[in-house]
Design a protein around this motif. Structure first.
Motif, PDB file in Angstrom:
ATOM      1  N   ILE A   1       0.182  -1.387  -0.448  1.00  0.00           N
ATOM      2  CA  ILE A   1      -0.192   0.109  -0.300  1.00  0.00           C
ATOM      3  C   ILE A   1       1.059   1.452  -0.165  1.00  0.00           C
ATOM      4  O   ILE A   1       0.392   2.321  -0.890  1.00  0.00           O
ATOM      5  N   ALA A   2       1.962   1.118   0.724  1.00  0.00           N
ATOM      6  CA  ALA A   2       2.408   2.569   0.776  1.00  0.00           C
ATOM      7  C   ALA A   2       3.313   2.610  -0.193  1.00  0.00           C
ATOM      8  O   ALA A   2       4.097   3.528  -0.635  1.00  0.00           O
ATOM      9  N   GLY A   3       3.943   1.984  -1.510  1.00  0.00           N
ATOM     10  CA  GLY A   3       3.970   2.413  -2.296  1.00  0.00           C
ATOM     11  C   GLY A   3       3.568   2.209  -3.785  1.00  0.00           C
ATOM     12  O   GLY A   3       3.980   2.345  -4.915  1.00  0.00           O
ATOM     13  N   ARG A   4       2.257   2.002  -3.516  1.00  0.00           N
ATOM     14  CA  ARG A   4       0.744   2.638  -4.624  1.00  0.00           C
ATOM     15  C   ARG A   4       1.369   4.746  -5.303  1.00  0.00           C
ATOM     16  O   ARG A   4       1.881   4.765  -4.155  1.00  0.00           O
ATOM     17  N   ASP A   5       1.329   4.439  -6.693  1.00  0.00           N
ATOM     18  CA  ASP A   5       0.969   6.031  -6.942  1.00  0.00           C
ATOM     19  C   ASP A   5      -0.179   6.639  -5.687  1.00  0.00           C
ATOM     20  O   ASP A   5       0.557   7.909  -5.529  1.00  0.00           O
ATOM     21  N   ASP A   6      -0.986   5.730  -5.149  1.00  0.00           N
ATOM     22  CA  ASP A   6      -1.618   7.017  -4.503  1.00  0.00           C
ATOM     23  C   ASP A   6      -1.698   6.586  -2.476  1.00  0.00           C
ATOM     24  O   ASP A   6      -2.754   6.657  -2.230  1.00  0.00           O
ATOM     25  N   ARG A   7      -0.407   6.437  -2.828  1.00  0.00           N
ATOM     26  CA  ARG A   7      -0.072   6.080  -1.439  1.00  0.00           C
ATOM     27  C   ARG A   7      -0.105   7.031  -0.322  1.00  0.00           C
ATOM     28  O   ARG A   7      -0.496   8.126  -0.312  1.00  0.00           O
ATOM     29  N   PRO A   8      -0.770   6.139   0.961  1.00  0.00           N
ATOM     30  CA  PRO A   8      -1.332   7.338   2.316  1.00  0.00           C
ATOM     31  C   PRO A   8      -0.654   7.135   3.155  1.00  0.00           C
ATOM     32  O   PRO A   8       0.377   6.998   2.845  1.00  0.00           O
ATOM     33  N   PHE A   9      -0.565   8.427   4.272  1.00  0.00           N
ATOM     34  CA  PHE A   9       0.680   9.042   4.693  1.00  0.00           C
ATOM     35  C   PHE A   9       0.313   7.228   6.412  1.00  0.00           C
ATOM     36  O   PHE A   9      -0.273   6.742   6.415  1.00  0.00           O
ATOM     37  N   SER A  10       1.789   6.681   5.375  1.00  0.00           N
ATOM     38  CA  SER A  10       1.761   4.612   6.254  1.00  0.00           C
ATOM     39  C   SER A  10       2.884   5.109   7.171  1.00  0.00           C
ATOM     40  O   SER A  10       3.504   5.929   7.735  1.00  0.00           O
ATOM     41  N   VAL A  11       1.714   4.651   8.489  1.00  0.00           N
ATOM     42  CA  VAL A  11       2.478   4.108  10.104  1.00  0.00           C
ATOM     43  C   VAL A  11       2.335   2.522   9.771  1.00  0.00           C
ATOM     44  O   VAL A  11       0.898   2.208   9.700  1.00  0.00           O
ATOM     45  N   GLY A  12       4.203   2.243   9.684  1.00  0.00           N
ATOM     46  CA  GLY A  12       3.970   0.998  10.671  1.00  0.00           C
ATOM     47  C   GLY A  12       4.760   0.799  11.536  1.00  0.00           C
ATOM     48  O   GLY A  12       4.449   1.571  12.718  1.00  0.00           O
ATOM     49  N   PHE A  13       4.753  -0.490  11.805  1.00  0.00           N
ATOM     50  CA  PHE A  13       4.433  -1.082  13.522  1.00  0.00           C
ATOM     51  C   PHE A  13       5.637  -2.072  13.726  1.00  0.00           C
ATOM     52  O   PHE A  13       6.165  -2.710  12.302  1.00  0.00           O
ATOM     53  N   ALA A  14       6.601  -1.775  14.224  1.00  0.00           N
ATOM     54  CA  ALA A  14       7.640  -2.604  14.431  1.00  0.00           C
ATOM     55  C   ALA A  14       8.300  -3.490  15.608  1.00  0.00           C
ATOM     56  O   ALA A  14       8.700  -2.457  17.404  1.00  0.00           O
ATOM     57  N   ALA A  15       7.615  -4.608  15.331  1.00  0.00           N
ATOM     58  CA  ALA A  15       7.736  -5.429  16.881  1.00  0.00           C
ATOM     59  C   ALA A  15       8.952  -6.256  17.310  1.00  0.00           C
ATOM     60  O   ALA A  15       9.465  -7.539  16.192  1.00  0.00           O
ATOM     61  N   GLU A  16       9.766  -5.837  18.135  1.00  0.00           N
ATOM     62  CA  GLU A  16      10.926  -6.776  18.026  1.00  0.00           C
ATOM     63  C   GLU A  16      11.536  -7.352  19.045  1.00  0.00           C
ATOM     64  O   GLU A  16      11.240  -6.695  20.469  1.00  0.00           O
ATOM     65  N   THR A  17      12.678  -8.138  19.356  1.00  0.00           N
ATOM     66  CA  THR A  17      12.820  -8.255  20.975  1.00  0.00           C
ATOM     67  C   THR A  17      14.127  -8.249  21.301  1.00  0.00           C
ATOM     68  O   THR A  17      14.960  -8.351  21.933  1.00  0.00           O
TER      69      THR A  17
END
Ligand code: CTP
Ligand code: CA
Length: 226
Positions: free
Chosen positions: A137-153
């Motif tokens: 979705i973040a790579g589309r031409d109509d990409r939105p403001f994109s927020v991810g989560f990174a769950a890490e140990t």
């Protein structure tokens, strides 16, 4: 009554949120999944709706009630989740809180798998990569403001900022799941949000509801700056 007419932070915006785990079938009675409860994604959906947004919540299998004024789409697998997100586009903001299975069994057996009666050996399950919903979705031409989560140990901030760059995100929420009081399935969370300039904003440990409201406020501020 007057406050029904007050302008809110996310008025008129469409916010797409993914939540929960995905389930990847092995055969008609077995599947692979993870410990995600969906609580953080559902809290974000509630907070975004309270801030005036139109919210589409695409959820894997969870045991949670749908927040008021949120439009919920239930899915099972990662591929279903991607299709539901694509169908919900366009949106102004994507928040990817789901714990998506990275792999799925290459084939789903039509019938319940039987043990090999002639050997006491183990078994190998061939897995293939699932699509990356957030990166797609973040790579589309109509990409939105994109927020991810990174769950890490481990290496939390390093791995999180790498994901921000690799998936072309606007913000990434770093989450230390090695800490049992804020990890998967817990009632509370503590997060550090990293932006494209690698500037960090931390929110101390509190309920997932409060963390969600703080994160929604931060997203609204950053949207207005763009
Ligand atoms: N994500 C996604 N689709 C996937 C995998 C991850 O949308 N197939 C999203 C998650 O919802 C999260 C972000 O990508 O917002 C990071 O997920 P994470 O599992 O931490 O990272 P991965 O890119 O899968 O890398 P790895 O698991 O190898 O650390
Ligand atoms: Ca992953």
């Amino acid at each position: 009554a007057a406050d029904c007419f007050q302008r809110q932070a996310l008025d008129g915006l469409h916010i797409l949120i993914t939540a929960g785990p995905t389930q990847e079938n092995i055969d008609p009675v077995r599947y692979i999944t993870n410990h995600s409860s969906g609580k953080m994604g559902f809290a974000l959906a509630e907070a975004a709706a309270e801030a005036g947004a139109r919210v589409t919540l695409v959820s894997g299998p969870v045991h949670l009630p749908t927040p008021d004024r949120v439009s919920r789409i239930d899915v099972v697998s990662a591929r279903d989740m991607l299709a539901a997100c694509e169908a919900a586009m366009p949106c102004d903001v994507l928040i990817a809180a789901a714990a998506v299975a990275d792999y799925r069994p290459e084939v789903v057996a039509q019938h319940k798998l039987k043990k090999d009666p002639s050997s006491g050996e183990g078994m190998l399950l061939q897995m293939v990569r699932n699509p990356d919903i957030l990166a797609t979705i973040a790579g589309r031409d109509d990409r939105p403001f994109s927020v991810g989560f990174a769950a890490e140990t481990e290496n939390l901030l390093e791995y999180a900022s790498r994901k921000l760059r690799d998936k072309n995100l606007d913000l990434i929420v770093a989450n230390d799941v090695a800490n049992p009081s804020i990890g998967f399935n817990s009632e509370e969370n503590a997060i550090t949000v990293i932006d494209r300039e690698l500037q960090q904003t931390s929110f101390a440990q509190t309920s997932k509801g409060k963390i969600a409201r703080q994160l929604v406020t931060l997203i609204a501020e950053r949207l207005n700056k763009n």
